[in-house]
Design a protein around this motif. Structure first.
Motif, PDB file in Angstrom:
ATOM      1  N   TYR A   1      18.172  22.474 -24.584  1.00 41.95           N
ATOM      2  CA  TYR A   1      17.234  23.404 -23.893  1.00 41.95           C
ATOM      3  C   TYR A   1      15.979  22.705 -24.759  1.00 41.95           C
ATOM      4  CZ  TYR A   1      19.356  25.416 -28.091  1.00 41.95           C
ATOM      5  OH  TYR A   1      19.479  25.984 -28.666  1.00 41.95           O
ATOM      6  N   THR A   2      14.637  23.311 -24.242  1.00 41.78           N
ATOM      7  CA  THR A   2      13.944  23.515 -25.088  1.00 41.78           C
ATOM      8  C   THR A   2      13.687  24.770 -24.842  1.00 41.78           C
ATOM      9  OG1 THR A   2      12.810  23.250 -22.521  1.00 41.78           O
ATOM     10  CG2 THR A   2      12.591  21.385 -23.782  1.00 41.78           C
ATOM     11  N   ASN A   3      12.353  24.748 -25.821  1.00 38.35           N
ATOM     12  CA  ASN A   3      12.074  26.413 -26.214  1.00 38.35           C
ATOM     13  C   ASN A   3      11.957  27.396 -25.268  1.00 38.35           C
ATOM     14  OD1 ASN A   3      13.729  26.694 -28.872  1.00 38.35           O
ATOM     15  ND2 ASN A   3      12.420  24.843 -29.630  1.00 38.35           N
TER      16      ASN A   3
ATOM     17  N   VAL B   1       6.696  31.717 -28.023  1.00 38.35           N
ATOM     18  CA  VAL B   1       6.266  30.778 -26.297  1.00 38.35           C
ATOM     19  C   VAL B   1       6.292  32.006 -25.691  1.00 38.35           C
ATOM     20  CG1 VAL B   1       7.396  30.631 -24.081  1.00 38.35           C
ATOM     21  CG2 VAL B   1       7.688  28.982 -26.380  1.00 38.35           C
TER      22      VAL B   1
ATOM     23  N   ARG C   1       4.492  22.669 -26.295  1.00 40.27           N
ATOM     24  CA  ARG C   1       5.952  23.140 -26.541  1.00 40.27           C
ATOM     25  C   ARG C   1       6.476  23.954 -28.092  1.00 40.27           C
ATOM     26  NH1 ARG C   1      10.079  19.334 -23.252  1.00 40.27           N
ATOM     27  NH2 ARG C   1      10.716  18.825 -24.657  1.00 40.27           N
ATOM     28  N   PRO C   2       7.038  24.398 -29.119  1.00 41.28           N
ATOM     29  CA  PRO C   2       6.904  24.971 -30.216  1.00 41.28           C
ATOM     30  C   PRO C   2       8.917  23.903 -29.695  1.00 41.28           C
ATOM     31  CG  PRO C   2       7.397  26.845 -28.568  1.00 41.28           C
ATOM     32  CD  PRO C   2       7.224  26.012 -27.699  1.00 41.28           C
ATOM     33  N   GLY C   3       8.692  23.477 -31.182  1.00 38.56           N
ATOM     34  CA  GLY C   3      10.446  22.739 -32.120  1.00 38.56           C
ATOM     35  C   GLY C   3      10.409  23.503 -32.502  1.00 38.56           C
ATOM     36  N   MET C   4      12.242  23.251 -33.014  1.00 38.89           N
ATOM     37  CA  MET C   4      12.622  24.365 -34.153  1.00 38.89           C
ATOM     38  C   MET C   4      11.874  24.546 -35.584  1.00 38.89           C
ATOM     39  SD  MET C   4      16.376  25.866 -33.310  1.00 38.89           S
ATOM     40  CE  MET C   4      17.152  24.512 -33.941  1.00 38.89           C
TER      41      MET C   4
ATOM     42  N   HIS D   1      14.695  29.132 -34.341  1.00 35.37           N
ATOM     43  CA  HIS D   1      14.904  29.052 -33.213  1.00 35.37           C
ATOM     44  C   HIS D   1      14.390  30.461 -32.495  1.00 35.37           C
ATOM     45  CE1 HIS D   1      17.141  29.686 -28.919  1.00 35.37           C
ATOM     46  NE2 HIS D   1      16.148  28.820 -28.601  1.00 35.37           N
TER      47      HIS D   1
ATOM     48  N   TYR E   1      13.508  19.616 -29.316  1.00 34.74           N
ATOM     49  CA  TYR E   1      14.611  20.213 -28.468  1.00 34.74           C
ATOM     50  C   TYR E   1      15.920  20.337 -28.745  1.00 34.74           C
ATOM     51  CZ  TYR E   1      17.056  15.975 -26.617  1.00 34.74           C
ATOM     52  OH  TYR E   1      18.204  14.734 -26.956  1.00 34.74           O
TER      53      TYR E   1
ATOM     54  N   ALA F   1      10.892  30.450 -32.884  1.00 35.81           N
ATOM     55  CA  ALA F   1       9.990  28.781 -32.100  1.00 35.81           C
ATOM     56  C   ALA F   1       9.992  29.968 -30.291  1.00 35.81           C
ATOM     57  CB  ALA F   1      10.717  27.719 -30.938  1.00 35.81           C
ATOM     58  N   ARG F   2      11.085  31.175 -29.885  1.00 41.66           N
ATOM     59  CA  ARG F   2      11.238  31.371 -28.932  1.00 41.66           C
ATOM     60  C   ARG F   2       9.743  32.743 -28.802  1.00 41.66           C
ATOM     61  NH1 ARG F   2      12.708  30.961 -24.059  1.00 41.66           N
ATOM     62  NH2 ARG F   2      13.509  32.915 -23.931  1.00 41.66           N
TER      63      ARG F   2
END
Lengths: 273, 464
Positions: B367-369, A74, A197-200, A67, B406, A70-71
């Protein structure tokens, strides 16, 4: 037992399932080995074990690490200098969308689709066949890792007669910002390379959106073609993406369109090989 | 158009029409701001709530937020309104309705009887006057029970959707994730896959895979491959093993059109699904997904705030006696619900509104990242929705969906929720878990890591 076995495909599916069940009935020497064998079939986080009802510590931390990656993808700032440097010899132009910062960008997609007025005036209008737009989107990491090589390999495959505009490096940008840019430049085709959009399980995936004669406000997503998951080694390689993009671009020019019409007729051109 | 006014902070605030008033009364959220509908200030927001509290419920019947002539969802709401059921609250204002809902007069029986008399706009309006705890307290009193091969929504029960998605629909990959979920006691609401493509062949392959597993191991649950309703109709005509017919729906005719559906098409699917008769303990055969922001995303919101439009989607859903309805609450992204706080509020609103309108509401707590949220937000939402009596939640392996990119709740999260709140699976499924040795003496799900594997029993059943 059930009529589903009348279908050959289903037989095969149930056959694979039976293999899995047999693996469970006669487990390998250890639990870990069993799940390792099942994990060959999926990246899903299966067989994690339990601490009471919760995840074991190691898996909880692994999820948090994914996570965090991914964060960070972003929120990591876009570094246009680095992309420009990787595009040695290729002229570039910097622009920003009307979204002043990341927080605004995330909440106001309308601003991320609009070119800053000052930047618009600096775009050299000419008879360009194509403009490549590098857009940070939701993962600048994807852009840093993959945009320059995809552009280099794609332009190398284009006919020498094509007039390629300077590469536009766009900050706080959504896909439709490419419409505004191509319109201001007078370019026939826009190729927007944007961080997805990034996934985990995938924080560095690049998407490529192709649009023929985009017009801000009138062009919709249905008018575009998309190549997604450019992300070697697990996703599309740079070379494959370039080959597919050039095939799409040539077809788009011949048809005078992108979107649904192009997708329907380009399957042969996009077949593996 | 009626103008609604309230004086607050030394100035008079005006709201032109019910739609503007409802929007201004909504809690802060990025989607309403994006649509230009949010209150212009914090004081204007509270002023709108003062004005809204004075509006008679009956006013919502006289002033549709989207004109009757323009929208078939408005026509459905208006034409389907049950004036007799509305009787007990017909003289109340929105503010009085809030107090009535919180009072002892509103119990499971009176709320069930009232549901056909409520419109989406009425429940959206009252939700805007409620705190998060109010939304939990009232929703908890409402019970909506539906059934197919398992019974959903009984008091003291929480069902789960087992979601074994795979980015290429690889059958072995799907089966591995499916077995993982079953081992963790999941899957009583539905075993539901989001396929990578909507091609009828791919969907049919997955349907047959799931049907084969359910039948071989006599699992009292239902499958669903979440494809477009036209694909399901086509597959039903060809004799594919369709249990539940799925569709994403929204709260306006134009937004539904962007999903490629009309009420007529849903009517057709409803008739076809009923005709199959594949349920054993009930015949609720439809499954709907919704979520705030879809009408705005489709530029089809008619100036109505995203929560009120969402509630209107539930008027569409209830026409078809669905087995399951869930809001995919944090899926669309931060331009609609920015952070964990906004997603939690929306989850509680959606669940409350759906339940009051008579729906078997569940949630994809997710939730999405690019949203400002993390796994602690999932835990908070799960706990509140568990207390609020959600019918079911969606669960993925490790909370990470590798197909849709997600994060949702995990199978472990569902174990946690059942444990801390003393909730049990659907009764038919619970009995099956007992038969295959997955229940411990306390009724929880046994940890079967190691050698004493209850799936040995499954293997023997398969061989028999």
């Amino acid at each position: 037992m059930s009529d589903v076995t009348e279908s050959g495909v289903t037989d095969s599916q149930l056959g694979q399932l039976a293999t899995l069940v047999r693996a469970l009935v006669a487990p390998p020497e250890s639990d870990a080995a069993l799940w390792a064998s099942l994990r060959r079939h999926t990246q899903a986080r299966i067989g994690l074990g339990r601490a009471g009802s919760a995840l074991p510590t190691r898996h909880r931390l692994e999820l948090q690490a994914a996570h965090a990656a991914a964060r960070d993808a972003v929120h990591s700032p876009f570094e246009p200098d680095a992309v420009a440097a990787a595009l040695t010899g290729v002229p570039t132009i910097r622009v920003r969308s009307a979204a002043p910062d990341r927080l605004t960008y995330l909440q106001r997609p309308d601003l991320g689709r609009r070119l800053d007025d000052i930047d618009r005036a600096h775009l050299p209008r000419d008879d360009w066949d194509v403009v490549f737009v590098v857009a940070d989107g939701l993962s600048s990491r994807a852009v840093h890792d993959h945009a320059a090589p995809v552009i280099r390999e794609t332009t190398a495959l284009l006919p020498a007669t094509w007039r390629v505009a300077p590469v536009v490096l766009a900050e706080q940008a959504r896909v439709a910002l490419g419409d505004d840019i191509a319109d201001a430049l007078g370019a026939t085709l826009a190729v927007v390379l944007i961080g997805e959009r990034p996934g985990m399980s995938a924080a560095d995936s690049l998407g490529a959106y192709l649009t023929y004669t985009p017009r801000p406000g009138r062009t919709t997503d249905a008018d575009r073609n998309c190549l997604s998951n450019i992300r070697p080694p697990l996703g599309l390689s740079h070379a494959t993406a370039a080959t597919k993009l050039v095939a799409l671009m040539r077809r788009a020019r011949a048809l005078g369109a992108t979107g649904v019409a192009l997708k329907d007729e380009s399957d042969a051109a996009l077949s593996p090989g | 158009m009626t103008t609604y006014t309230a004086t607050l902070g030394g100035r008079s605030h005006q709201f032109d029409g019910l739609a503007r008033l409802l929007a201004a009364a909504s809690p802060e959220r990025s989607g309403d701001r994006l649509a230009g509908l949010a209150a212009e200030s914090a004081q204007a927001r509270v002023a709108a709530r003062w004005a809204l509290a004075e509006v008679p419920l009956a006013r919502f019947l006289a002033e549709p937020v989207i004109p009757y002539e323009d929208d078939d969802v408005t026509r459905l709401i208006t034409d389907g309104h049950d004036a007799v059921a509305f009787g007990p609250v017909s003289g109340l204002t929105v503010g009085e309705f809030r107090e009535w809902l919180l009072s002892e007069a509103a119990d499971a029986a009176s709320l069930a009887a009232l549901a056909p008399g409520l419109t989406p706009e009425m429940v959206a309006a009252v939700s805007k006057l409620m705190g998060n705890a109010d939304l939990v307290a009232v929703a908890r009193k409402v019970r909506v029970v539906t059934a197919f091969r398992s019974t959903i929504g009984l008091p003291g029960r929480l069902a789960t959707r087992l979601q074994p998605n795979h980015p290429t629909d690889d059958p072995a990959g799907v089966a591995a994730a499916l077995l993982d979920g079953l081992l963790l006691g999941s899957g009583d609401a539905v075993i539901g896959i989001n396929p990578a493509t909507d091609s009828p062949k791919a969907v049919r392959d997955l349907l047959e895979l799931l049907d084969g597993v359910i039948e071989r191991y006599s699992i009292p649950t239902q499958s669903c491959v979440l494809c477009h309703v036209t694909t399901s109709i086509d597959l039903m005509e060809r004799g594919a093993p369709v249990d539940l017919v799925f569709q994403s729906i929204a709260g306006t005719q134009a937004a539904n059109a962007s999903f490629g559906v009309t009420l007529g098409l849903l009517d057709e699917a409803y008739e076809a699904a009923k005709g199959l008769g594949r349920g054993t303990v009930g015949q609720n055969a439809l499954y709907f997904e919704t979520g705030q922001g879809s009408a705005l995303s489709a530029d089809a919101h008619h100036g109505v705030d995203q929560q009120t439009v969402e509630a209107r989607a539930y008027a569409v859903a209830r026409r078809y006696d669905p087995l399951l309805v869930n809001t995919v609450v944090g899926f669309i992204g931060p331009e609609y619900l920015y952070d964990g706080r906004q997603i939690l509020r929306a989850a509680l609103e959606d669940h409350f509104c759906g339940k009051l309108l008579g729906l078997p509401m569940g949630l994809d707590i997710c939730y999405t990242n690019h949203a400002d949220a993390d796994d602690d937000d999932i835990a908070t939402m799960l706990t509140m929705l568990g207390v609020a009596g959600a019918s079911f939640v969606i669960c993925t392996p490790g909370g990470d969906d590798i197909m849709l990119n997600y994060q949702s709740a995990s199978y472990h999260d569902a174990l946690y929720l059942r444990e801390v709140l003393g909730l049990r699976p659907a009764p038919e499924f619970e009995a099956w878990l007992g038969r295959i040795g997955l229940l411990d003496v306390g009724g929880g799900i046994r940890d079967v890591s190691g050698t004493a594997h209850p799936l040995l029993a499954i293997g023997k059943e398969a061989a028999a």
